[in-house]
Design a protein around this motif. Sequence first.
Motif, mmCIF file in Angstrom:
data_model
loop_
_atom_site.group_PDB
_atom_site.id
_atom_site.type_symbol
_atom_site.label_atom_id
_atom_site.label_comp_id
_atom_site.label_asym_id
_atom_site.label_seq_id
_atom_site.Cartn_x
_atom_site.Cartn_y
_atom_site.Cartn_z
ATOM 1 N N THR A 101 0.829 -1.212 0.000
ATOM 2 C CA THR A 101 0.000 0.000 0.000
ATOM 3 C C THR A 101 0.860 1.258 0.000
ATOM 4 N N ALA A 102 1.884 1.297 0.834
ATOM 5 C CA ALA A 102 2.748 2.482 0.904
ATOM 6 C C ALA A 102 3.461 2.731 -0.420
ATOM 7 N N LEU A 103 3.989 1.689 -1.034
ATOM 8 C CA LEU A 103 4.665 1.855 -2.323
ATOM 9 C C LEU A 103 3.687 2.240 -3.430
ATOM 10 N N SER A 104 2.473 1.696 -3.399
ATOM 11 C CA SER A 104 1.460 2.050 -4.397
ATOM 12 C C SER A 104 1.056 3.510 -4.285
ATOM 13 N N ILE A 105 0.858 3.986 -3.063
ATOM 14 C CA ILE A 105 0.490 5.392 -2.854
ATOM 15 C C ILE A 105 1.627 6.301 -3.325
ATOM 16 N N SER A 106 2.848 5.942 -2.990
ATOM 17 C CA SER A 106 4.002 6.727 -3.418
ATOM 18 C C SER A 106 4.092 6.759 -4.943
ATOM 19 N N TYR A 107 3.846 5.633 -5.575
ATOM 20 C CA TYR A 107 3.923 5.544 -7.034
ATOM 21 C C TYR A 107 2.845 6.407 -7.682
ATOM 22 N N LYS A 108 1.630 6.363 -7.141
ATOM 23 C CA LYS A 108 0.528 7.157 -7.710
ATOM 24 C C LYS A 108 0.776 8.650 -7.552
ATOM 25 N N ARG A 109 1.354 9.069 -6.440
ATOM 26 C CA ARG A 109 1.648 10.491 -6.226
ATOM 27 C C ARG A 109 2.704 10.998 -7.199
ATOM 28 N N GLY A 110 3.513 10.102 -7.716
ATOM 29 C CA GLY A 110 4.557 10.490 -8.660
ATOM 30 C C GLY A 110 4.119 10.464 -10.105
ATOM 31 N N GLU A 111 2.851 10.195 -10.372
ATOM 32 C CA GLU A 111 2.354 10.164 -11.745
ATOM 33 C C GLU A 111 1.950 11.568 -12.191
ATOM 34 N N VAL A 112 2.953 12.410 -12.337
ATOM 35 C CA VAL A 112 2.763 13.791 -12.765
ATOM 36 C C VAL A 112 3.416 13.936 -14.135
ATOM 37 N N LEU A 113 2.762 14.665 -15.005
ATOM 38 C CA LEU A 113 3.329 14.944 -16.320
ATOM 39 C C LEU A 113 3.084 16.409 -16.632
ATOM 40 N N GLU A 114 4.139 17.110 -17.019
ATOM 41 C CA GLU A 114 4.006 18.498 -17.442
ATOM 42 C C GLU A 114 4.422 18.596 -18.899
ATOM 43 N N GLU A 115 3.592 19.247 -19.698
ATOM 44 C CA GLU A 115 3.865 19.410 -21.125
ATOM 45 C C GLU A 115 3.856 20.893 -21.470
ATOM 46 N N LEU A 116 4.978 21.378 -21.936
ATOM 47 C CA LEU A 116 5.089 22.756 -22.398
ATOM 48 C C LEU A 116 5.171 22.727 -23.912
ATOM 49 N N THR A 117 4.161 23.287 -24.553
ATOM 50 C CA THR A 117 4.113 23.337 -26.010
ATOM 51 C C THR A 117 4.271 24.788 -26.435
ATOM 52 N N VAL A 118 5.257 25.037 -27.286
ATOM 53 C CA VAL A 118 5.529 26.395 -27.755
ATOM 54 C C VAL A 118 5.395 26.418 -29.269
ATOM 55 N N THR A 119 4.542 27.320 -29.750
ATOM 56 C CA THR A 119 4.390 27.531 -31.188
ATOM 57 C C THR A 119 4.969 28.898 -31.515
ATOM 58 N N ASP A 120 4.816 29.323 -32.759
ATOM 59 C CA ASP A 120 5.377 30.620 -33.125
ATOM 60 C C ASP A 120 4.656 31.787 -32.462
ATOM 61 N N SER A 121 3.445 31.560 -31.901
ATOM 62 C CA SER A 121 2.716 32.674 -31.292
ATOM 63 C C SER A 121 2.350 32.489 -29.820
ATOM 64 N N GLY A 180 -6.694 15.356 -12.337
ATOM 65 C CA GLY A 180 -6.994 16.737 -12.688
ATOM 66 C C GLY A 180 -5.941 17.321 -13.616
ATOM 67 N N ARG A 181 -6.322 18.388 -14.306
ATOM 68 C CA ARG A 181 -5.387 19.073 -15.198
ATOM 69 C C ARG A 181 -5.360 20.554 -14.866
ATOM 70 N N GLN A 182 -4.194 21.139 -14.964
ATOM 71 C CA GLN A 182 -4.039 22.576 -14.815
ATOM 72 C C GLN A 182 -3.403 23.091 -16.097
ATOM 73 N N GLU A 183 -3.927 24.216 -16.594
ATOM 74 C CA GLU A 183 -3.416 24.734 -17.857
ATOM 75 C C GLU A 183 -3.081 26.206 -17.732
ATOM 76 N N TRP A 184 -2.086 26.621 -18.504
ATOM 77 C CA TRP A 184 -1.646 28.008 -18.547
ATOM 78 C C TRP A 184 -1.258 28.305 -19.976
ATOM 79 N N GLU A 185 -1.590 29.499 -20.427
ATOM 80 C CA GLU A 185 -1.251 29.889 -21.784
ATOM 81 C C GLU A 185 -0.873 31.357 -21.804
ATOM 82 N N ALA A 186 0.107 31.688 -22.624
ATOM 83 C CA ALA A 186 0.550 33.073 -22.744
ATOM 84 C C ALA A 186 1.130 33.287 -24.136
ATOM 85 N N ASN A 187 1.267 34.557 -24.493
ATOM 86 C CA ASN A 187 1.909 34.912 -25.749
ATOM 87 C C ASN A 187 3.369 34.481 -25.666
#
Length: 166
Positions: A71-91, A103-110
């Motif tokens: 249980t402890a290792l499973s909880i630790s493993y699930k807490r580490g399932e984070v992915l961050e994706e930074l996508t940059v286009t020309d604009s 859940g997902r969190q999103e941010w966008e800027a010029n």
Amino acid sequence: MPYEWTPEPPHAQPDWQLCLWPYRSLLRKDFVLFIGATALIVTLPLLTVLGTAILWGLLPFFALMLWGLWTALSISYKRGEVLEELTVTDSKAHLTRHNPKGGRQEWEANRYWVTVHLHPTGGPVENYITLRGGDREVEIGAFLDAQERLALYDDLRQALRLGAAP
């Protein structure tokens, strides 16, 4: 390093993506092997009480220990399932964080107004990295270790300045 540039460097393209994830020292297959080896090692002393009433007194504690470890290792493993994706286009620059609980969190800027900031002290972690653009400042790569964040900071600064992934 637990991050990956797409397309692979060195490309001088204005569009690129950066994916970051926490380092995993224990892979899924190794997780099962570790639990199995632990069960085997703890079972060896139980062989001496095989066939006696003491075995039935010790068995629930053995099972509870294995269940707790699993249980402890499973909880630790699930807490580490984070992915961050930074996508940059020309604009624009778009950061998406996929959290462990779905859940997902999103941010966008010029893209041209995005700046990378390093906070050597004073942040939640050493060498804290933030992206500032638009009306918000967001963290990136907080789960990386201090040296990896320094390397990421240099790469991000160069990529945003040149318009291409390092």
